[in-house]
Design an enzyme around this catalytic site. Structure first.
Site, PDB file in Angstrom:
ATOM      1  CD  GLU A 363      -2.855  -1.181   2.370  1.00 33.90           C
ATOM      2  OE1 GLU A 363      -4.074  -1.256   2.193  1.00 33.90           O
ATOM      3  OE2 GLU A 363      -2.338  -1.171   3.515  1.00 33.90           O
TER       4      GLU A 363
HETATM    5  C1  ACM Z   1      -2.082  -5.407   4.031  1.00 30.45           C
HETATM    6  O1  ACM Z   1      -3.140  -5.802   4.532  1.00 30.45           O
HETATM    7  N1  ACM Z   1      -1.978  -4.142   3.643  1.00 30.45           N
HETATM    8  C2  ACM Z   1      -0.927  -6.272   3.873  1.00 30.45           C
END
Ligand code: ACM
Length: 564
Positions: A363
């Site tokens: 992310e």
């Molecule tokens: C995640 O849940 N961003 C690895």
């Protein structure tokens, strides 16, 4: 973590505390299936299990001794004795070597494989440094003439003791009450067992909410019962930096102060962290530290202006959004950023006897693709230069310059999203393997379907991963069927993460984890094949009698034949 979180709104539902189902009326190892027939009570289901109901049971009595035979056996015996003494009030002396009497438990390490010999020679570090499936294999024989566990290494012996505890009466997992006049009986049985996968993990997010050492130790005890062998600690995120780094003290002095919602902050000193690693190693659990980079870094960025492209430290963050922070790829910040990466990975690796260092990669939505690849090359090179094998969330597969053998952690869904497939296969193409954590089955912070209240009147969890997750869904997936092209040999193992945006204490973590974590433990350990949900649910009900005795919090989901 998650893509774009939604704030959880507490909803008042019919109370379902999850704290304690009444003690079991069931006999030792068995729970009823829907026909009322007995089923073996071991989770994860052993490779081979034979229950000989017509034969004399084994009885633990005031005369019982624990006989430790072979390298490393005495430590495992001591740990078992501690549990059984607390539950029985018996003396249970640990004796080195010798033949066992009918009331004795014999724990023997037989170095039948080179792997076993290596693991045994390494003593406690065998668990930390990982033995692999051969070192975790064991046999268990129970009957009127005694009890014995044989293994090639202490890790296998320890796994065998977790099966033994599940076959003995649940009261032995608690503190001693009145012992039965004829001792504690376990049915005559033979177990021949070994794990399917090398890596069977649980992840705790101690960054969103900090969990003190004692709470982490409690989780370790609970996951050890399920033969999980990795504790992945998500130590850093936007909301908190939880591990002392001597070269960068403000990481914890500033970055350790905050938590989601402004609740308790905190961090582990190096001695705290060593306690966790040692407690884990005694249970043959490897701690995998995660420093999440280059995104999820607001706590670090808020502590050190020089890590920011504009040279200005952002304010600490207490919300639950994701994807807004990033290390700086610019050459003007290269000296500070690379020194930070080298110091942090070195100090974390020094605290880590296990082979793996998790460096995040997920992310990084505030990093351009070009900067992301540049930073990943520097991050993973710093990690690899410590001698550890790097693990990264599957987005890290965007880099084609990963150190050879880098491990990917898949967190898309059971039905893989298109973009996750090539990213995941990139690790295999670069000589690595994959850990599977499909979010809609293995993320333990997903809500339960009926969104229950805890004893404190809170509702917990999130629902972005295709809504709430049932115990059936947690149990229904097959690791080799998730990512097309990913074969059995490409899979290092499975892991059940729990993200703590909505959870503030270990009671709340356990409420969400148990019983669903049992499904992930079984998928990681037990042989591939058809899953018998009814049999599994009956064994969950049986295991819950141990949680009652040991004080593990769980939510009694519908569909399981809980004892009343
Ligand atoms: C995640 O849940 N961003 C690895």
């Amino acid at each position: 973590m998650r893509r774009r979180t939604r704030t959880t709104r507490a909803r008042l539902m019919a109370a379902a505390t999850g704290l304690l189902v009444a003690a079991s009326a069931l006999a030792g190892c068995t729970g009823p299936d829907q026909n009322g027939d007995a089923v073996p009570g071991i989770i994860p289901a052993p490779t081979a299990f034979e229950l000989r109901e017509a034969d004399e049971p084994f009885r633990l009595t005031p005369d019982s001794r624990i006989i430790a035979d072979g390298p490393g056996a005495a430590d495992v015996a001591a740990l078992l004795a501690e549990t059984l003494r607390a539950g029985s009030g018996y003396e249970l002396p640990v004796v080195e070597g010798g033949a066992g009497e009918a009331a004795d438990l014999v724990l023997a390490v037989r170095e039948t494989t080179a792997e076993g010999a290596d693991a045994a020679a390494a003593g406690l570090d065998a668990g930390a440094a990982f033995g692999g499936p051969d070192a975790e294999a064991y046999t268990l024989e129970l009957g009127g003439s005694g009890a014995r566990i044989d293994a090639a290494a202490p890790a296998g012996l320890f796994r065998g003791t977790r099966s033994l505890l599940q076959l003995l009466p649940a009261e032995l997992s608690g503190s001693a009450g009145a012992a039965p006049a004829d001792g504690f009986a376990a049915p005559a049985a033979s177990v021949d067992d070994r794990p399917r996968f090398t890596y069977r993990g649980a992840m705790l997010d101690v960054a969103r909410h900090f969990l003190p050492v004692e709470e982490v130790l409690r989780y370790l005890d609970a996951i050890a019962l399920l033969k999980l062998n990795v504790l992945h600690l998500h130590l850093t995120d936007d909301q908190g930096w939880r591990l002392q780094i001597d070269a960068w003290p403000a990481l914890t002095e500033v970055g350790g102060e905050t938590s989601v919602g402004g609740e308790r902050g905190g961090f582990y000193t190096k001695d705290d962290y060593r306690r966790i690693v040692e407690h884990a190693a005694a249970r043959f659990i490897t701690v995998v530290p995660e420093i999440d980079l280059p995104g999820h870094t607001n706590a670090a960025l808020s502590a050190y202006p020089e890590l920011n492209c504009d040279g200005v430290a952002p304010a600490p963050y207490q919300g639950i959004e994701v994807g807004f922070s990033s290390l700086c790829a610019s050459p003007e910040r290269a000296e500070a950023t690379d020194r930070f990466l080298a110091d942090v990975t070195r100090e974390v690796a020094e605290l880590t006897p296990g082979p793996w260092l998790h460096l995040g990669g997920d992310e990084s939505l505030a990093t351009t693709p070009e900067d992301y690849r540049d930073l990943l090359a520097r991050i993973t090179a710093a990690g690899a230069s410590t001698g550890k094998t790097v693990i990264g969330w599957h987005e890290m597969g965007a880099s084609r310059e990963l150190p050879r053998g880098t491990i990917g952690q898949y967190w898309s869904f059971v039905e893989a999203e298109d973009e996750a497939v090539p990213l995941t296969m990139s690790f295999v193409e670069q000589g690595g393997q994959v850990i599977l954590s499909p979010a809609d089955a293995a993320y333990l912070d997903m809500k339960y379907v009926d969104d229950p209240q805890t004893a404190l009147g809170r509702t917990l969890g999130q629902d972005w991963a295709k809504g709430p997750t049932t115990l059936d869904e947690a149990y229904a997936w097959e690791p080799a069927d998730i990512v097309p092209g990913l074969g059995e040999a490409d899979i290092l193992g499975v892991e059940a993460p729990i993200w703590t945006e909505t959870m503030r204490t270990i009671d709340e973590v356990e409420f969400m984890a148990f019983p669903r974590i049992t499904a992930i433990a079984e998928i990681g350990w037990s042989p591939a094949g058809e899953r018998d949900h009814e049999n599994f649910f009956a064994r969950v009900a049986s295991l819950a009698t141990r949680w009652d005795a040991s004080g593990t919090v769980y939510y009694p989901v519908r569909g399981v034949p809980w004892a009343d």
